[in-house]
Design an enzyme around this catalytic site. Structure first.
Site, PDB file in Angstrom:
ATOM      1  N   ASN A  62       0.861  -1.168   0.000  1.00  0.00           N
ATOM      2  CA  ASN A  62       0.000   0.000   0.000  1.00  0.00           C
ATOM      3  C   ASN A  62       0.904   1.226   0.000  1.00  0.00           C
ATOM      4  OD1 ASN A  62      -2.448  -1.392   0.067  1.00  0.00           O
ATOM      5  ND2 ASN A  62      -2.273  -1.716   2.253  1.00  0.00           N
ATOM      6  N   ALA A  87      -4.367  -7.695   9.133  1.00  0.00           N
ATOM      7  CA  ALA A  87      -3.819  -8.673  10.075  1.00  0.00           C
ATOM      8  C   ALA A  87      -2.983  -7.939  11.112  1.00  0.00           C
ATOM      9  CB  ALA A  87      -2.964  -9.700   9.344  1.00  0.00           C
ATOM     10  N   ARG A  89       0.131  -8.795  14.381  1.00  0.00           N
ATOM     11  CA  ARG A  89       1.003  -9.766  15.040  1.00  0.00           C
ATOM     12  C   ARG A  89       0.976  -9.497  16.546  1.00  0.00           C
ATOM     13  NH1 ARG A  89       5.801 -11.880  12.926  1.00  0.00           N
ATOM     14  NH2 ARG A  89       5.884 -10.180  11.450  1.00  0.00           N
ATOM     15  N   LYS A 138      -7.165   4.030  -1.653  1.00  0.00           N
ATOM     16  CA  LYS A 138      -6.520   3.424  -0.493  1.00  0.00           C
ATOM     17  C   LYS A 138      -5.711   4.457   0.279  1.00  0.00           C
ATOM     18  CE  LYS A 138      -4.886   0.294   2.277  1.00  0.00           C
ATOM     19  NZ  LYS A 138      -5.704  -0.315   3.330  1.00  0.00           N
ATOM     20  N   ASN A 146      -5.150   5.637   9.653  1.00  0.00           N
ATOM     21  CA  ASN A 146      -3.843   5.385  10.290  1.00  0.00           C
ATOM     22  C   ASN A 146      -3.455   6.437  11.319  1.00  0.00           C
ATOM     23  OD1 ASN A 146      -3.873   3.208   8.597  1.00  0.00           O
ATOM     24  ND2 ASN A 146      -2.007   3.715   7.504  1.00  0.00           N
ATOM     25  N   ASN A 156      -9.080   0.012  14.750  1.00  0.00           N
ATOM     26  CA  ASN A 156      -9.799   0.696  13.673  1.00  0.00           C
ATOM     27  C   ASN A 156     -11.276   0.899  13.999  1.00  0.00           C
ATOM     28  OD1 ASN A 156      -7.359   0.550  12.375  1.00  0.00           O
ATOM     29  ND2 ASN A 156      -8.056  -0.764  10.718  1.00  0.00           N
TER      30      ASN A 156
END
Length: 206
Positions: A62, A87, A89, A138, A146, A156
């Site tokens: 992106n 996703a 982590r 995007k 962000n 989010n």
């Protein structure tokens, strides 16, 4: 090994570890670039001498402009990919929180044959001739979600709560003003798209 952390999908399924053969010798006809945009030059530096003159470079990133100052073969086919999959982590595990849409394209109307073979294994994958518009869309969403989630250290989906939603609305309007000033064809609607992505990726963090 691809990774020591097994991705966990929303269904509860997990990938299994796998080994992929690789070598720095020979000619590369097809290369997938899956690093963060800011690490593009570093990731490509060792591979540039191996790239075929007509290499296809699939950019799972992106970002925009990250290849501008890199000396790629003149006939290289650069194929951006824009995704709203998400996703994170945590504690040695990668959790996939959303499998949404992924658009690939390079301005050509003709869909490459490998895309049809890949699509059944990649939920939401589709070909778009207007990939630059998808990249801008995007970018607009990222410019809203962000910074707000980073500033408030939230997920989010929290941007849809009343106390933060007003900031999302104001920032989306500013993004539309800026992109509209650059491009008379900019469709606007960043607020609606940012809300949709925040909803679809509610559990993700920046």
């Amino acid at each position: 090994a691809l990774h020591d952390a097994l991705p966990i999908f929303p269904s509860g399924d997990a990938w299994q570890p796998m080994l992929l053969p690789w070598a720095r010798a020979g000619v590369i006809d097809f290369l997938i670039l899956a690093t963060k945009a800011g690490r593009t030059r570093e990731a490509l530096s060792d591979w540039l001498p191996c790239l075929a003159e007509d290499v296809t470079l699939l950019c799972l990133q992106n970002g925009m402009g990250q290849l501008d100052d890199i000396d790629l073969p003149k006939r290289a086919r650069i194929m951006p990919v824009v995704t709203t999959n998400a996703a994170f982590r945590e504690a040695g595990r990668v959790t996939v929180v959303a499998e949404n849409t992924t658009f690939a394209g390079d301005g050509n109307k003709q869909v490459p044959p490998w895309l049809g073979a890949l699509a059944p294994h990649w939920p939401g994958l589709a070909w778009r001739t207007d990939i630059h518009a998808q990249q801008l869309g995007k970018l607009a969403i990222s410019a809203v979600i962000n910074p707000l989630t980073a500033l408030h250290r939230c997920r989010n989906g929290d941007l849809l709560v009343a106390s933060l939603h007003a900031e999302l609305v104001a920032l989306a309007a500013e993004v539309d003003d800026i992109l509209g000033a650059r491009d008379a064809g900019w469709p606007g609607g960043t607020q609606d798209r940012a809300e949709q992505v925040a909803r679809l990726t509610a559990g993700n963090t920046s």
